[in-house]
Design an enzyme around this catalytic site. Structure first.
Site, mmCIF file in Angstrom:
data_model
loop_
_atom_site.group_PDB
_atom_site.id
_atom_site.type_symbol
_atom_site.label_atom_id
_atom_site.label_comp_id
_atom_site.label_asym_id
_atom_site.label_seq_id
_atom_site.Cartn_x
_atom_site.Cartn_y
_atom_site.Cartn_z
ATOM 1 N N SER A 135 0.850 -1.185 0.000
ATOM 2 C CA SER A 135 0.000 0.000 0.000
ATOM 3 C C SER A 135 0.885 1.234 0.000
ATOM 4 C CB SER A 135 -0.894 0.007 1.246
ATOM 5 O OG SER A 135 -1.534 1.264 1.412
ATOM 6 N N TYR A 148 -2.624 -0.654 10.386
ATOM 7 C CA TYR A 148 -2.596 -1.096 8.991
ATOM 8 C C TYR A 148 -1.309 -0.633 8.318
ATOM 9 C CZ TYR A 148 -4.107 -1.897 4.182
ATOM 10 O OH TYR A 148 -4.195 -2.328 2.894
#
Length: 286
Positions: A135, A148
């Site tokens: 990501s 995350y």
């Protein structure tokens, strides 16, 4: 464009929807024999690839699926580690240690389990590709997304070290770095399990902003195209951004002064709208 030829056998985790499904379909269309996986019972509807049931948090489940693919296909040429989940925007202290362990067990240790199970076969073959779905938060962490982002940072470091180690055996590792992507993943964030009233305003502001951005987010096929690009590249790169926004963020992170990046990120997330705990009035948080 890659022709419909036999490109080998691919194993894609988290392939029941979103990026995983799009990647599995794209790889199958390009010429891979694809096995997708999901924690739920294998989907029996019409697909261009076969689904297997897999829990990446279980050593036994991982071993069973990898052994099944080897038994049926004889080899694994490509592993796409996509399975994962996120916690809804919240302060870092609003998740218990148990919840922190849970997200790492899936998002990071799931990658480690799958890699450890597949690499011996790739070494024996003398070739293979591992593509990990990371990501932009792996290089540009956002406030109220600490856990995350931490898992994606872990994937970045693990992948880079692994790529150095495995290229001796003809195996290469790449990380795909998407920004916001329209997937069920984002619609099913896990709620923090230790909410504090002190973060209530911040949660609302950041969640509203994330929802706004998601309305114009990239489709999963954008990421799937980059997965295929990394899988078939003669000289694969370690990192690939996916989508225009991810590319811009990478350039900003690389070339823009850290203070300006920090200020721009906080402005975009509208953190200046959060009331000060002292005065109760919105202040620009620097």
């Amino acid at each position: 464009m890659v022709g419909k030829t036999n490109l080998g056998v691919a194993l894609v985790t988290g392939a029941s929807s979103g990026i995983g499904q799009a990647a599995a379909e794209r790889l199958a269309d390009a010429g891979y024999t694809v096995f997708g996986t999901s924690r739920r019972a294998a989907y029996t509807g019409q697909r261009s690839f076969e689904m297997l049931t897999l829990d990446v948090t279980s050593d036994e489940s991982v071993a069973a699926v990898v052994n099944e693919v080897i038994r049926r296909a004889g080899r694994i040429d490509l592993l796409v580690n996509n399975a994962g989940f996120g916690v809804a925007p919240a302060g870092a202290e609003e998740s218990s240690i148990e919840q922190a362990r849970s997200i790492f067990d899936t998002n990071f240790f799931g990658v480690v389990r799958m890699t450890r199970a597949v690499v011996p076969y790739m070494r024996h073959q003398g070739s293979g590709r591992i593509v990990n779905i990371g990501s932009v938060l792996g290089f540009l962490p956002m406030p109220y997304g600490a856990l995350y982002a931490a898992t994606k940072h872990a994937i970045e470091g693990y992948s880079e070290s692994l790529d150095h180690e495995l290229r001796t055996w003809g195996i290469r590792v790449s990380v795909i770095e998407p920004a916001y992507t329209k997937t069920p993943f984002d619609a099913n964030f896990l709620e923090p399990d230790a909410k504090l009233d002190a973060y209530r305003e911040a949660r609302a502001v950041v969640s509203n902003r994330v929802n706004e951005v998601m309305a114009t987010a990239a489709e999963p096929r954008v990421v799937a195209d980059v997965v295929l690009k990394a899988a078939v590249a003669a000289r694969p790169r370690l990192r690939y951004t996916a989508g225009a926004l991810a590319g811009r963020l990478q350039l900003l992170r690389r070339f823009m002064p850290a203070g300006l990046v920090d200020a721009a990120l906080r402005k975009d997330l509208r953190l200046g709208m959060i009331p000060s705990p002292r005065s109760g009035k919105p202040v620009l948080q620097k």
